[in-house]
Design an enzyme around this catalytic site. Structure first.
Site, PDB file in Angstrom:
ATOM      1  N   TYR A   1       0.832  -1.211   0.000  1.00  0.00           N
ATOM      2  CA  TYR A   1       0.000   0.000   0.000  1.00  0.00           C
ATOM      3  C   TYR A   1       0.865   1.259   0.000  1.00  0.00           C
ATOM      4  CZ  TYR A   1      -4.415   2.471   0.668  1.00  0.00           C
ATOM      5  OH  TYR A   1      -5.519   3.274   0.496  1.00  0.00           O
TER       6      TYR A   1
ATOM      7  N   LYS B   1      -3.196   8.519   2.821  1.00  0.00           N
ATOM      8  CA  LYS B   1      -4.435   8.337   3.599  1.00  0.00           C
ATOM      9  C   LYS B   1      -4.254   8.849   5.031  1.00  0.00           C
ATOM     10  CE  LYS B   1      -7.140   6.272   0.526  1.00  0.00           C
ATOM     11  NZ  LYS B   1      -8.130   7.078  -0.223  1.00  0.00           N
TER      12      LYS B   1
HETATM   13  P1  NAD Z   1     -12.531   3.425  -8.337  1.00  0.00           P
HETATM   14  O1  NAD Z   1     -11.421   3.137  -9.293  1.00  0.00           O
HETATM   15  O2  NAD Z   1     -13.871   2.938  -8.687  1.00  0.00           O
HETATM   16  O3  NAD Z   1     -12.598   4.990  -8.008  1.00  0.00           O
HETATM   17  C1  NAD Z   1     -11.456   5.802  -7.959  1.00  0.00           C
HETATM   18  C2  NAD Z   1     -11.869   7.121  -8.584  1.00  0.00           C
HETATM   19  O4  NAD Z   1     -10.814   8.094  -8.466  1.00  0.00           O
HETATM   20  C3  NAD Z   1     -12.169   6.972 -10.080  1.00  0.00           C
HETATM   21  O5  NAD Z   1     -13.476   7.420 -10.343  1.00  0.00           O
HETATM   22  C4  NAD Z   1     -11.148   7.885 -10.732  1.00  0.00           C
HETATM   23  O6  NAD Z   1     -11.642   8.529 -11.891  1.00  0.00           O
HETATM   24  C5  NAD Z   1     -10.912   8.898  -9.608  1.00  0.00           C
HETATM   25  N1  NAD Z   1      -9.676   9.654  -9.828  1.00  0.00           N
HETATM   26  C6  NAD Z   1      -8.392   9.212  -9.827  1.00  0.00           C
HETATM   27  N2  NAD Z   1      -7.561  10.228 -10.144  1.00  0.00           N
HETATM   28  C7  NAD Z   1      -8.346  11.326 -10.333  1.00  0.00           C
HETATM   29  C8  NAD Z   1      -8.091  12.667 -10.702  1.00  0.00           C
HETATM   30  N3  NAD Z   1      -6.853  13.104 -10.974  1.00  0.00           N
HETATM   31  N4  NAD Z   1      -9.135  13.535 -10.797  1.00  0.00           N
HETATM   32  C9  NAD Z   1     -10.406  13.113 -10.545  1.00  0.00           C
HETATM   33  N5  NAD Z   1     -10.710  11.848 -10.221  1.00  0.00           N
HETATM   34  C10 NAD Z   1      -9.686  10.961 -10.121  1.00  0.00           C
HETATM   35  O7  NAD Z   1     -12.037   2.779  -6.949  1.00  0.00           O
HETATM   36  P2  NAD Z   1     -12.618   2.851  -5.451  1.00  0.00           P
HETATM   37  O8  NAD Z   1     -11.963   1.711  -4.765  1.00  0.00           O
HETATM   38  O9  NAD Z   1     -14.097   2.969  -5.475  1.00  0.00           O
HETATM   39  O10 NAD Z   1     -11.942   4.176  -4.900  1.00  0.00           O
HETATM   40  C11 NAD Z   1     -12.664   5.239  -4.287  1.00  0.00           C
HETATM   41  C12 NAD Z   1     -11.958   5.669  -3.013  1.00  0.00           C
HETATM   42  O11 NAD Z   1     -12.075   4.629  -2.045  1.00  0.00           O
HETATM   43  C13 NAD Z   1     -10.459   5.939  -3.158  1.00  0.00           C
HETATM   44  O12 NAD Z   1     -10.108   7.065  -2.386  1.00  0.00           O
HETATM   45  C14 NAD Z   1      -9.839   4.691  -2.568  1.00  0.00           C
HETATM   46  O13 NAD Z   1      -8.525   4.918  -2.082  1.00  0.00           O
HETATM   47  C15 NAD Z   1     -10.820   4.426  -1.451  1.00  0.00           C
HETATM   48  N6  NAD Z   1     -10.788   3.085  -0.865  1.00  0.00           N
HETATM   49  C16 NAD Z   1     -10.843   1.985  -1.645  1.00  0.00           C
HETATM   50  C17 NAD Z   1     -10.788   0.729  -1.071  1.00  0.00           C
HETATM   51  C18 NAD Z   1     -10.825  -0.514  -1.924  1.00  0.00           C
HETATM   52  O14 NAD Z   1     -10.478  -1.583  -1.424  1.00  0.00           O
HETATM   53  N7  NAD Z   1     -11.255  -0.445  -3.165  1.00  0.00           N
HETATM   54  C19 NAD Z   1     -10.704   0.590   0.319  1.00  0.00           C
HETATM   55  C20 NAD Z   1     -10.665   1.741   1.104  1.00  0.00           C
HETATM   56  C21 NAD Z   1     -10.697   2.988   0.500  1.00  0.00           C
END
Ligand code: NAD
Length: 264
Positions: free
Chosen positions: A156, A163
């Site tokens: 990570y 984060k």
């Molecule tokens: P996802 O890929 O569906 O969403 C990530 C989003 O970030 C996408 O829509 C992408 O377009 C956007 N993004 C990235 N760079 C960008 C930029 N420069 N400008 C605008 N948008 C941008 O994946 P997700 O897992 O739904 O991620 C959403 C959030 O949840 C993130 O912050 C991620 O770190 C967090 N998260 C994810 C998990 C997991 O296991 N998937 C766990 C905890 C937290």
């Protein structure tokens, strides 16, 4: 319970497809009567997000890349012109070079450190400031984080550092905006299979490990995260701010693998 979000308008940032955590939250908010606007990052994502927006009657679909602050400004100018005020935002945006989501954290490059920080951490502060200007009657802001902020998770790396900064930002923003009736919280989700999640090396192994070792012995879904998101966006959490709320089948309370795992 229905109509929890009736009369509320909010911006959802970070829907990439129907596996996105932001989509899980959007669906639950819309089901409870919220009117939503979506942002998308570039035309390819825009084409994928449009049918989802149509499904829940979202008409405002706005391009936004947080690396280009002028696009963030134009999102909030449009919201001001169309709605005048907003009640909530969801920031579900994260990015780091996948070549650095493996190996040693110590090998993180300066360029990717800065880029990861700007997109995954500082963008929330920039967005929150603009959103607060449209929340004259108070509101709720929500971002997404992961336990790699407080504990070491394999691969990570720099995202964990981003984060950690994001979680500190939640507390400072909650304190800044609290007097104005604006609440700022974070959801710390367990591993979910999404586009962003797939960028972390060996993410499938970590997903399976958590599933075997979390108290609930199951992974979390975007429905789980969506329902907790609904709580934090709605008046049900009217006294809650500066909080990091874990939605991870309880994994964060565990200090050891299960006995079954130890005996494997
Ligand atoms: P996802 O890929 O569906 O969403 C990530 C989003 O970030 C996408 O829509 C992408 O377009 C956007 N993004 C990235 N760079 C960008 C930029 N420069 N400008 C605008 N948008 C941008 O994946 P997700 O897992 O739904 O991620 C959403 C959030 O949840 C993130 O912050 C991620 O770190 C967090 N998260 C994810 C998990 C997991 O296991 N998937 C766990 C905890 C937290």
């Amino acid at each position: 319970m229905t109509g929890l979000m009736k009369g509320k308008r909010g911006l959802i940032m970070g829907v990439a497809n129907d596996h996105s955590i932001a989509w899980g939250i959007a669906k639950h908010a819309a089901e409870q009567g919220a009117e939503l606007a979506f942002t998308y990052q570039g035309e390819a994502f825009g084409r994928r997000v449009k049918p989802l927006a149509d499904k829940i009657g979202t008409k405002l679909l706005l391009p936004c890349d947080v690396e280009d602050i002028s696009t963030v400004d134009s999102v909030f100018e449009t919201l001001k012109a169309e709605w005048g005020k907003i009640d909530f935002i969801v920031h579900a945006i994260g990015f780091s070079d996948r070549n650095e989501l493996k190996g040693l954290y110590a090998d993180t490059t300066r360029e990717n450190f800065v880029r990861t920080m700007v997109i995954s951490c500082f963008s929330f502060t920039e967005i929150a400031r603009r959103a607060a200007d449209l929340m004259e009657e108070g509101g709720s802001m929500l971002t997404l984080t992961y336990a790699g902020s407080v504990r070491v998770m394999p691969n990570y790396n720099v995202m964990g550092v981003a984060k950690a900064g994001l979680e500190a930002s939640i507390r400072y923003l909650a304190n800044d905006f609290g007097p104005r009736g604006i609440r700022v919280n974070g959801l710390s989700a367990g591993p979910v299979r999404t586009l962003a999640g797939a960028g972390i090396a060996d993410s499938r192994l970590m997903y399976n490990y958590q599933q075997r070792n979390a108290p609930m012995r199951r992974p979390v879904t975007i429905e789980d995260v969506g329902k907790s998101g609904l709580y934090l966006l709605s008046d049900l959490s009217s006294g809650v701010t500066g909080e990091i709320h874990y939605v991870d089948s309880g994994y964060h309370i565990v200090s050891m693998p299960t006995l079954d795992e130890l005996k494997r």
